[in-house]
Design a protein around this motif. Structure first.
Motif, PDB file in Angstrom:
ATOM      1  N   ALA A 414       0.940  -1.173  -0.062  1.00 24.45           N
ATOM      2  CA  ALA A 414      -0.107  -0.146  -0.092  1.00 24.45           C
ATOM      3  C   ALA A 414       0.870   1.240   0.124  1.00 24.45           C
ATOM      4  O   ALA A 414       0.593   2.284  -0.827  1.00 24.45           O
ATOM      5  N   ASN A 415       1.908   1.372   0.851  1.00 20.90           N
ATOM      6  CA  ASN A 415       3.054   2.531   0.941  1.00 20.90           C
ATOM      7  C   ASN A 415       3.502   2.760  -0.143  1.00 20.90           C
ATOM      8  O   ASN A 415       3.891   3.944  -0.826  1.00 20.90           O
ATOM      9  N   ALA A 416       3.930   1.505  -0.700  1.00 19.92           N
ATOM     10  CA  ALA A 416       4.897   1.793  -1.806  1.00 19.92           C
ATOM     11  C   ALA A 416       4.348   1.902  -3.333  1.00 19.92           C
ATOM     12  O   ALA A 416       4.511   2.811  -3.863  1.00 19.92           O
ATOM     13  N   VAL A 417       3.771   0.883  -3.508  1.00 16.03           N
ATOM     14  CA  VAL A 417       3.084   0.781  -4.856  1.00 16.03           C
ATOM     15  C   VAL A 417       2.208   1.634  -5.033  1.00 16.03           C
ATOM     16  O   VAL A 417       1.975   2.487  -5.983  1.00 16.03           O
ATOM     17  N   LEU A 418       0.992   1.959  -4.156  1.00 12.04           N
ATOM     18  CA  LEU A 418      -0.044   2.735  -4.473  1.00 12.04           C
ATOM     19  C   LEU A 418       0.442   4.270  -4.016  1.00 12.04           C
ATOM     20  O   LEU A 418       0.094   5.000  -4.502  1.00 12.04           O
ATOM     21  N   GLY A 419       1.474   4.296  -3.094  1.00 15.68           N
ATOM     22  CA  GLY A 419       2.268   5.641  -3.000  1.00 15.68           C
ATOM     23  C   GLY A 419       2.603   6.030  -4.342  1.00 15.68           C
ATOM     24  O   GLY A 419       2.683   7.111  -4.625  1.00 15.68           O
ATOM     25  N   SER A 420       3.438   5.207  -5.117  1.00 15.77           N
ATOM     26  CA  SER A 420       4.236   5.919  -6.291  1.00 15.77           C
ATOM     27  C   SER A 420       3.154   5.885  -7.452  1.00 15.77           C
ATOM     28  O   SER A 420       3.043   7.018  -8.275  1.00 15.77           O
ATOM     29  N   LEU A 421       2.021   5.246  -7.489  1.00 15.28           N
ATOM     30  CA  LEU A 421       0.811   5.544  -8.276  1.00 15.28           C
ATOM     31  C   LEU A 421      -0.009   6.518  -7.899  1.00 15.28           C
ATOM     32  O   LEU A 421      -0.105   7.642  -8.927  1.00 15.28           O
ATOM     33  N   ALA A 422       0.199   7.155  -6.639  1.00 15.43           N
ATOM     34  CA  ALA A 422      -0.449   8.427  -6.296  1.00 15.43           C
ATOM     35  C   ALA A 422       0.208   9.485  -6.920  1.00 15.43           C
ATOM     36  O   ALA A 422      -0.201  10.594  -7.295  1.00 15.43           O
ATOM     37  N   VAL A 423       1.516   9.394  -6.775  1.00 16.97           N
ATOM     38  CA  VAL A 423       2.403  10.609  -7.395  1.00 16.97           C
ATOM     39  C   VAL A 423       2.221  10.725  -8.816  1.00 16.97           C
ATOM     40  O   VAL A 423       2.150  11.919  -9.564  1.00 16.97           O
ATOM     41  N   LEU A 424       1.911   9.628  -9.625  1.00 14.15           N
ATOM     42  CA  LEU A 424       1.713   9.439 -11.090  1.00 14.15           C
ATOM     43  C   LEU A 424       0.350  10.173 -11.328  1.00 14.15           C
ATOM     44  O   LEU A 424       0.142  10.937 -12.134  1.00 14.15           O
ATOM     45  N   PHE A 425      -0.552   9.780 -10.519  1.00 16.61           N
ATOM     46  CA  PHE A 425      -2.047  10.396 -10.433  1.00 16.61           C
ATOM     47  C   PHE A 425      -1.990  11.962 -10.127  1.00 16.61           C
ATOM     48  O   PHE A 425      -2.527  12.702 -10.852  1.00 16.61           O
ATOM     49  N   PHE A 426      -1.381  12.212  -9.207  1.00 13.40           N
ATOM     50  CA  PHE A 426      -0.940  13.794  -8.847  1.00 13.40           C
ATOM     51  C   PHE A 426      -0.458  14.807 -10.148  1.00 13.40           C
ATOM     52  O   PHE A 426      -0.951  15.585 -10.272  1.00 13.40           O
ATOM     53  N   THR A 427       0.462  14.034 -10.485  1.00 15.26           N
ATOM     54  CA  THR A 427       1.340  14.566 -11.774  1.00 15.26           C
ATOM     55  C   THR A 427       0.392  14.724 -12.844  1.00 15.26           C
ATOM     56  O   THR A 427       0.305  15.962 -13.378  1.00 15.26           O
ATOM     57  N   GLY A 428      -0.431  13.854 -13.128  1.00 12.79           N
ATOM     58  CA  GLY A 428      -1.723  13.858 -14.155  1.00 12.79           C
ATOM     59  C   GLY A 428      -2.547  14.857 -13.977  1.00 12.79           C
ATOM     60  O   GLY A 428      -2.953  15.594 -14.890  1.00 12.79           O
ATOM     61  N   ALA A 429      -2.862  14.841 -12.649  1.00 12.20           N
ATOM     62  CA  ALA A 429      -4.098  15.922 -12.426  1.00 12.20           C
ATOM     63  C   ALA A 429      -3.490  17.340 -12.709  1.00 12.20           C
ATOM     64  O   ALA A 429      -4.148  18.187 -12.753  1.00 12.20           O
ATOM     65  N   LEU A 430      -2.209  17.500 -12.094  1.00 15.21           N
ATOM     66  CA  LEU A 430      -1.554  18.794 -12.211  1.00 15.21           C
ATOM     67  C   LEU A 430      -1.476  19.431 -13.745  1.00 15.21           C
ATOM     68  O   LEU A 430      -1.802  20.356 -14.222  1.00 15.21           O
ATOM     69  N   GLN A 431      -1.154  18.488 -14.641  1.00 12.73           N
ATOM     70  CA  GLN A 431      -0.799  18.820 -15.904  1.00 12.73           C
ATOM     71  C   GLN A 431      -2.039  19.148 -16.495  1.00 12.73           C
ATOM     72  O   GLN A 431      -2.386  19.802 -17.450  1.00 12.73           O
ATOM     73  N   ASN A 432      -3.315  18.341 -16.224  1.00  9.00           N
ATOM     74  CA  ASN A 432      -4.410  18.616 -16.941  1.00  9.00           C
ATOM     75  C   ASN A 432      -5.175  19.933 -16.459  1.00  9.00           C
ATOM     76  O   ASN A 432      -5.775  20.646 -17.197  1.00  9.00           O
ATOM     77  N   GLN A 433      -4.801  20.577 -15.212  1.00 15.56           N
ATOM     78  CA  GLN A 433      -5.651  21.646 -14.762  1.00 15.56           C
ATOM     79  C   GLN A 433      -4.688  22.957 -14.739  1.00 15.56           C
ATOM     80  O   GLN A 433      -5.160  24.063 -14.503  1.00 15.56           O
ATOM     81  N   ILE A 434      -3.114  22.611 -14.885  1.00 13.24           N
ATOM     82  CA  ILE A 434      -2.245  23.939 -14.802  1.00 13.24           C
ATOM     83  C   ILE A 434      -2.632  24.785 -15.896  1.00 13.24           C
ATOM     84  O   ILE A 434      -2.307  26.128 -16.070  1.00 13.24           O
ATOM     85  N   HIS A 435      -2.960  24.299 -16.942  1.00 17.48           N
ATOM     86  CA  HIS A 435      -3.449  24.996 -18.363  1.00 17.48           C
ATOM     87  C   HIS A 435      -4.298  26.284 -17.935  1.00 17.48           C
ATOM     88  O   HIS A 435      -4.441  27.238 -18.813  1.00 17.48           O
ATOM     89  N   ASP A 436      -5.215  26.142 -16.866  1.00 18.30           N
ATOM     90  CA  ASP A 436      -6.219  27.114 -16.382  1.00 18.30           C
ATOM     91  C   ASP A 436      -5.266  28.412 -15.788  1.00 18.30           C
ATOM     92  O   ASP A 436      -6.239  29.407 -15.655  1.00 18.30           O
TER      93      ASP A 436
END
Length: 516
Positions: A414-436
């Protein structure tokens, strides 16, 4: 081996000492997550440092916990249990006095060694010492109390964290451990398997320790270096090979630490699969729920801890009852319905968006926590009873060690694998919204560089007030998106655990006192 009644003086002392010792490990695990902001500020720790402080303990625990269970069965459950408590107590005191990050990580590893001897010993002592017809109730009592202190950990941690007293999370273990040792020394009789060969399976012990350590280390490196890295490839591959070697050794050994015939009982296999999936979901869900409340919703650390009180009340009122139900009717239905209900609760929690803080708790987070807590209340005691009841008393320590090892490995997952996925999810969410936000390329890069900090991302200096406000909102909304996805994955893992129970758990195979 002679057993005692649960309500007898001997039975009560066994329960008190087992619950107190287990409470140290469980409080330590849950409270530490809450005090991390205070700890980080006090020791000037980086995000990577915090990650290792959390997982150094799990690394040793997952690597050695099966050895601890086997040693207890062969050399004496009370003896190994007391040795584990003493080592854990010393490690806790050392953590409390640690002057810096490096020594704190080392002392957390010492705690893990103690925990590997201590945690399986508590259940093994109960299972081998309490009368057969009361073991489910005894385990239910143990589950209720240990879960209560586990969930009380965030409240205690929140209070200490807000006051800047994070070191007391470690110091509080010292008096608890000393009292538990005194009770065991004076009031509890030794328990060991007199019919079992006392020789130790050293080749198996080395293979399983190195294999689990390699797998654990590999998972822990994923968030730091990424999945596509030689360190991850080598350590995960080595771990898989060493676990294969361990299975080969156990199949041929005259003195196996984990008799493979235990897994011919599909119920034993099923409850361990349930444990892995459910506790992976539980670990990720609770971690990101706490982070969301503090870092995105504006809760204080204490308020975040207090939100788990309904969960605690449910465990107090229902866990012992569920253990008695498992005794009377068998655990199968409870081990299907309980994890499924917990999964639905995690799914409900995933739909919570931005709130106005703790004042909105009852209409936002509370319904999901109520459903989730109900599911876990009907799961914990029957699951523990099913693990211990699917093997003979001769292998109670081994069974507890296997199950606890899977719990810790699930937490690492949970800490390692899902934590790593969380960083990827966060990066994607920022990339999608930063254009605003009207920004140049360099400004966008500076903002994106904070993605690794997840909900603790700080607005970089140099922006005007309007842009600072927009960037802060960007980080908050991005993290809430991450929270929702992680909670949905956690829900899916809990539901997958329920499926394992449906496919494999059979009440007819859970019998005490017979060889498996």
């Amino acid at each position: 081996m002679a057993t005692v009644a649960l309500k007898s003086p001997a039975g009560k002392w066994i329960m008190v000492s087992s619950i107190m010792a287990s409470a140290m490990a469980f409080i330590d695990g849950t409270a530490l997550n809450v005090v991390l902001p205070s700890l980080q500020q006090s020791l000037h720790a980086t995000g990577t440092d915090l990650f290792w402080i959390l997982n150094a303990y799990l690394l040793m625990l997952a690597s050695l916990i099966m050895i601890g269970g086997s040693l207890g069965d062969k050399l004496g459950r009370k003896k190994i249990f007391m040795a584990g408590i003493f080592i854990f107590l010393m490690g806790s005191a050392a953590c409390g006095f640690a002057p810096g990050v490096t020594l704190l990580i080392v002392f957390r590893m010492l705690q893990g060694i103690g925990g590997a001897l201590m945690i399986p010993g508590s259940l093994s002592l109960i299972s081998s010492s309490i009368n057969e017809n009361e073991r489910g109730k005894a385990i239910g009592t143990w589950s209720a109390f240990t879960t209560v202190v586990t969930l009380g950990g965030p409240i205690l941690g929140g209070a200490f964290g807000d006051a800047g007293l994070w070191r007391y999370i470690f110091f509080i273990n010292v008096p608890i451990g000393i009292v538990a040792l005194l009770i065991l020394w004076q009031k509890v009789a030794e328990s060991r398997d007199e019919d079992r060969d006392q020789k130790l399976d050293l080749p198996g012990a080395v293979a399983i320790a190195l294999g689990l350590a390699s797998l654990t280390f590999g998972f822990l490196r994923v968030p730091a270096v990424g999945l596509n890295n030689w360190q991850v490839y080598i350590t995960l591959s080595a771990g898989i090979i060493l676990l294969g070697v361990f299975i080969f050794i156990e199949g041929r050994s005259k003195h196996p630490m984990m008799p493979l015939n235990l897994f011919t009982n599909l119920t034993f296999t099923g409850v361990n699969l349930l444990t892995f999936f459910l506790y992976a979901g539980l670990g990720a869900g609770m971690l990101f729920l706490s982070l969301n409340m503090v870092q995105a919703q504006g809760y204080t650390q204490l308020q975040s801890g207090l939100t788990f009180l309904p969960f605690t009340v449910l465990m107090i009122s229902m866990a012992r009852f569920s253990g008695a139900l498992a005794d009377k009717y068998g655990p199968r239905f409870l081990l299907i319905g309980g994890p499924a209900t917990a999964g639905i609760g995690l799914l409900i929690l995933s739909f919570v968006k931005q709130t106005n803080g703790a004042g909105d708790y009852w209409t936002t987070f509370f319904p999901g926590i109520l459903v989730f807590g109900t599911g876990m209340s009907f799961t914990v005691a029957p699951l523990t009873a099913a693990v211990m009841g699917s093997v003979s008393d001769h292998f109670s320590g081994t069974a507890s060690g296997v199950n606890n090892a899977l719990t810790r490995i699930a937490n690492v997952f949970a800490n390692a694998v899902l934590g790593s996925l969380a960083v990827l999810f966060f990066t994607g969410a920022l990339q999608n919204q930063i254009h605003d936000i009207p920004l140049n390329t360099k400004e966008k890069q500076v903002i994106m560089a904070q993605a690794a900090n997840l909900g603790d991302a700080k607005v970089p200096a140099g922006f005007n007030a309007e842009k600072q406000k927009a960037i802060k909102k960007l980080y908050q909304s991005g993290f809430i998106t991450v929270y929702a996805r992680v909670m949905q994955i956690s829900a899916a893992l809990a539901l997958l655990g329920a499926l394992m129970s449906f496919l494999f758990v059979r009440n007819s195979t859970i019998k005490k006192g017979s060889e498996r």
